[in-house]
Design an enzyme around this catalytic site. Structure first.
Site, PDB file in Angstrom:
ATOM      1  N   GLU A   1       1.551   1.847  -3.520  1.00  0.00           N
ATOM      2  CA  GLU A   1       0.273   2.235  -4.138  1.00  0.00           C
ATOM      3  C   GLU A   1      -0.123   3.657  -3.760  1.00  0.00           C
ATOM      4  O   GLU A   1      -0.631   4.416  -4.588  1.00  0.00           O
ATOM      5  CB  GLU A   1      -0.813   1.230  -3.718  1.00  0.00           C
ATOM      6  CG  GLU A   1      -0.557  -0.149  -4.324  1.00  0.00           C
ATOM      7  CD  GLU A   1      -1.431  -1.240  -3.708  1.00  0.00           C
ATOM      8  OE1 GLU A   1      -1.448  -1.355  -2.467  1.00  0.00           O
ATOM      9  OE2 GLU A   1      -2.093  -1.967  -4.464  1.00  0.00           O
TER      10      GLU A   1
ATOM     11  N   GLY B   1       0.812  -1.219   0.000  1.00  0.00           N
ATOM     12  CA  GLY B   1       0.000   0.000   0.000  1.00  0.00           C
ATOM     13  C   GLY B   1       0.848   1.273   0.000  1.00  0.00           C
ATOM     14  O   GLY B   1       0.376   2.329  -0.429  1.00  0.00           O
TER      15      GLY B   1
HETATM   16  N1  CAA Z   1       2.152  -3.590   8.866  1.00  0.00           N
HETATM   17  C1  CAA Z   1       2.333  -3.617  10.209  1.00  0.00           C
HETATM   18  N2  CAA Z   1       3.537  -3.502  10.800  1.00  0.00           N
HETATM   19  C2  CAA Z   1       4.610  -3.384   9.997  1.00  0.00           C
HETATM   20  C3  CAA Z   1       4.505  -3.362   8.603  1.00  0.00           C
HETATM   21  C4  CAA Z   1       3.194  -3.471   8.028  1.00  0.00           C
HETATM   22  N3  CAA Z   1       2.996  -3.429   6.713  1.00  0.00           N
HETATM   23  N4  CAA Z   1       5.742  -3.245   8.071  1.00  0.00           N
HETATM   24  C5  CAA Z   1       6.586  -3.167   9.104  1.00  0.00           C
HETATM   25  N5  CAA Z   1       5.912  -3.257  10.268  1.00  0.00           N
HETATM   26  C6  CAA Z   1       6.460  -3.245  11.628  1.00  0.00           C
HETATM   27  C7  CAA Z   1       7.167  -4.553  11.953  1.00  0.00           C
HETATM   28  O1  CAA Z   1       6.229  -5.530  12.354  1.00  0.00           O
HETATM   29  C8  CAA Z   1       8.074  -4.119  13.058  1.00  0.00           C
HETATM   30  O2  CAA Z   1       7.320  -4.021  14.244  1.00  0.00           O
HETATM   31  P1  CAA Z   1       7.960  -4.540  15.658  1.00  0.00           P
HETATM   32  O3  CAA Z   1       9.151  -3.643  15.875  1.00  0.00           O
HETATM   33  O4  CAA Z   1       6.849  -4.315  16.633  1.00  0.00           O
HETATM   34  O5  CAA Z   1       8.343  -5.961  15.439  1.00  0.00           O
HETATM   35  C9  CAA Z   1       8.470  -2.709  12.652  1.00  0.00           C
HETATM   36  O6  CAA Z   1       7.479  -2.272  11.723  1.00  0.00           O
HETATM   37  C10 CAA Z   1       9.819  -2.650  11.977  1.00  0.00           C
HETATM   38  O7  CAA Z   1       9.819  -3.582  10.904  1.00  0.00           O
HETATM   39  P2  CAA Z   1      10.967  -4.706  10.715  1.00  0.00           P
HETATM   40  O8  CAA Z   1      11.545  -5.098  12.027  1.00  0.00           O
HETATM   41  O9  CAA Z   1      10.392  -5.787   9.865  1.00  0.00           O
HETATM   42  O10 CAA Z   1      12.051  -3.845   9.894  1.00  0.00           O
HETATM   43  P3  CAA Z   1      13.110  -4.383   8.843  1.00  0.00           P
HETATM   44  O11 CAA Z   1      14.007  -3.226   8.536  1.00  0.00           O
HETATM   45  O12 CAA Z   1      13.728  -5.653   9.271  1.00  0.00           O
HETATM   46  O13 CAA Z   1      12.244  -4.731   7.515  1.00  0.00           O
HETATM   47  C11 CAA Z   1      10.553  -4.306   5.858  1.00  0.00           C
HETATM   48  C12 CAA Z   1      11.574  -3.705   6.845  1.00  0.00           C
HETATM   49  C13 CAA Z   1      11.282  -5.055   4.728  1.00  0.00           C
HETATM   50  C14 CAA Z   1       9.768  -3.145   5.267  1.00  0.00           C
HETATM   51  C15 CAA Z   1       9.613  -5.293   6.610  1.00  0.00           C
HETATM   52  O14 CAA Z   1       9.101  -4.658   7.758  1.00  0.00           O
HETATM   53  C16 CAA Z   1       8.453  -5.767   5.794  1.00  0.00           C
HETATM   54  O15 CAA Z   1       8.605  -6.658   4.961  1.00  0.00           O
HETATM   55  N6  CAA Z   1       7.233  -5.217   6.041  1.00  0.00           N
HETATM   56  C17 CAA Z   1       6.016  -5.640   5.418  1.00  0.00           C
HETATM   57  C18 CAA Z   1       5.941  -5.155   3.976  1.00  0.00           C
HETATM   58  C19 CAA Z   1       4.658  -5.664   3.318  1.00  0.00           C
HETATM   59  O16 CAA Z   1       4.431  -6.853   3.210  1.00  0.00           O
HETATM   60  N7  CAA Z   1       3.796  -4.736   2.861  1.00  0.00           N
HETATM   61  C20 CAA Z   1       2.549  -5.055   2.225  1.00  0.00           C
HETATM   62  C21 CAA Z   1       1.422  -4.976   3.226  1.00  0.00           C
HETATM   63  S1  CAA Z   1      -0.124  -5.542   2.590  1.00  0.00           S
HETATM   64  C22 CAA Z   1      -0.719  -4.264   1.668  1.00  0.00           C
HETATM   65  O17 CAA Z   1      -0.137  -3.198   1.605  1.00  0.00           O
HETATM   66  C23 CAA Z   1      -2.013  -4.523   0.954  1.00  0.00           C
HETATM   67  C24 CAA Z   1      -2.435  -3.452   0.000  1.00  0.00           C
HETATM   68  O18 CAA Z   1      -2.246  -3.585  -1.193  1.00  0.00           O
HETATM   69  C25 CAA Z   1      -3.110  -2.260   0.429  1.00  0.00           C
END
Ligand code: CAA
Length: 258
Positions: free
Chosen positions: A112, A109
């Site tokens: 997006e 998102g």
């Molecule tokens: N939702 C909720 N929490 C999230 C998040 C998300 N999309 N992305 C990151 N966070 C949180 C993590 O859970 C973490 O929380 P805690 O400290 O409480 O554990 C905090 O943010 C820091 O994240 P990381 O420890 O994972 O940080 P990193 O540097 O190791 O990795 C990252 C960064 C690669 C961005 C990784 O966080 C990640 O892969 N995030 C998810 C990305 C994702 O899948 N996005 C798509 C979401 S679905 C969507 O968007 C649907 C749509 O089309 C509208």
């Protein structure tokens, strides 16, 4: 207005919205998107604003929709709550130009949201991706629709099906991004461009935005006709008289946005 998840600022006829949920890498929960919608509506209604910028933090523009919020959603929760449309629509419908200033992650998102804006300025640290497939879902806020239009089918398929992230250089090369700038200059350079836009006649700025968007939503002939009508309409503006008089007088134009 006091916000929980964003910060807002006004300067040089530019409205700045900073996503401010740093611990969650600006994950886009409903509260945050409601606030973005409210701030956009506020700036849109403000005659003193001619352009809007949305930015995040150095580490993340936004890491996507909030996974913790939606992990237990049923189909009916998503459908009845009109998830994604309910509070994301304002970004699309805002009539003033909106620029995304992206540093770090713009995923799911987040990518997006950036693509809903009229253009993207990227820091050299920016990373764009649609990793939803890894979560057992698909992009839901335009990823499968706006990406192919921006970067073509092959790269859009690659990003959506393999979850591969692309960096700022590749994003610029592919047409997703208007400019790449050093990370420490991102906000200043975006605000400067926004101030330039905001210094021009607001009705003309809005007409141009409408015309360029038409290019995506109609045939070439329809779009050309629409542009011609807007072009003719511009001659009803005081700003057209001022702009052309200023050129002839060899002075800077002083637009009144009318
Ligand atoms: N939702 C909720 N929490 C999230 C998040 C998300 N999309 N992305 C990151 N966070 C949180 C993590 O859970 C973490 O929380 P805690 O400290 O409480 O554990 C905090 O943010 C820091 O994240 P990381 O420890 O994972 O940080 P990193 O540097 O190791 O990795 C990252 C960064 C690669 C961005 C990784 O966080 C990640 O892969 N995030 C998810 C990305 C994702 O899948 N996005 C798509 C979401 S679905 C969507 O968007 C649907 C749509 O089309 C509208």
């Amino acid at each position: 207005m006091e916000y929980t998840y964003i910060l807002t600022e006004k300067k040089d006829r530019v409205g700045l919205i900073t996503l401010n949920r740093p611990k969650q890498l600006n994950a886009l929960c409903d509260g945050l998107m409601d606030e973005v919608g409210a701030a956009l509506a506020d700036f849109e209604a403000d005659d003193g604003i001619g352009c809007i910028v949305i930015t995040g933090s150095e580490k993340a523009f936004a890491a996507g929709a909030d996974i913790t919020m939606m992990k237990d959603f049923s189909y009916m929760d998503a459908y009845k709550g009109d998830y994604i449309t309910r509070n994301w629509e304002k970004v699309k419908t805002c009539r003033k130009p909106v620029i995304a200033a992206v540093a770090g992650f713009a995923l799911g998102g987040g990518c997006e949201l950036a693509m809903m804006c009229d253009m993207i300025f990227a820091a050299d640290t920016a990373k764009f991706g649609q990793p939803e497939i890894k979560l057992g879902i698909l992009p839901g806020a335009g990823g499968t629709q706006r990406l192919p239009r921006a970067i073509g089918k092959a790269k859009a398929m690659d990003m959506c099906l393999t979850a591969r992230m692309i960096g700022a250089e590749e994003a610029e090369r592919s047409g997703l991004v208007a400019r790449v700038v050093p990370a420490d200059k991102l906000v200043d350079e975006t605000l400067a461009a926004a101030a330039t836009i905001a210094s021009f006649s607001l009705p003309v700025v809005m007409m141009i935005k409408e015309c360029v968007n038409r290019a995506y939503e109609s045939s070439l002939n329809e779009g050309l006709l629409f542009e011609r009508r807007e072009f003719h309409a511009a001659f009803a503006l005081a700003d057209q008289k001022e702009g052309m008089a200023a050129f002839v007088d060899k002075r800077a134009a002083a637009f009144k946005h009318e």
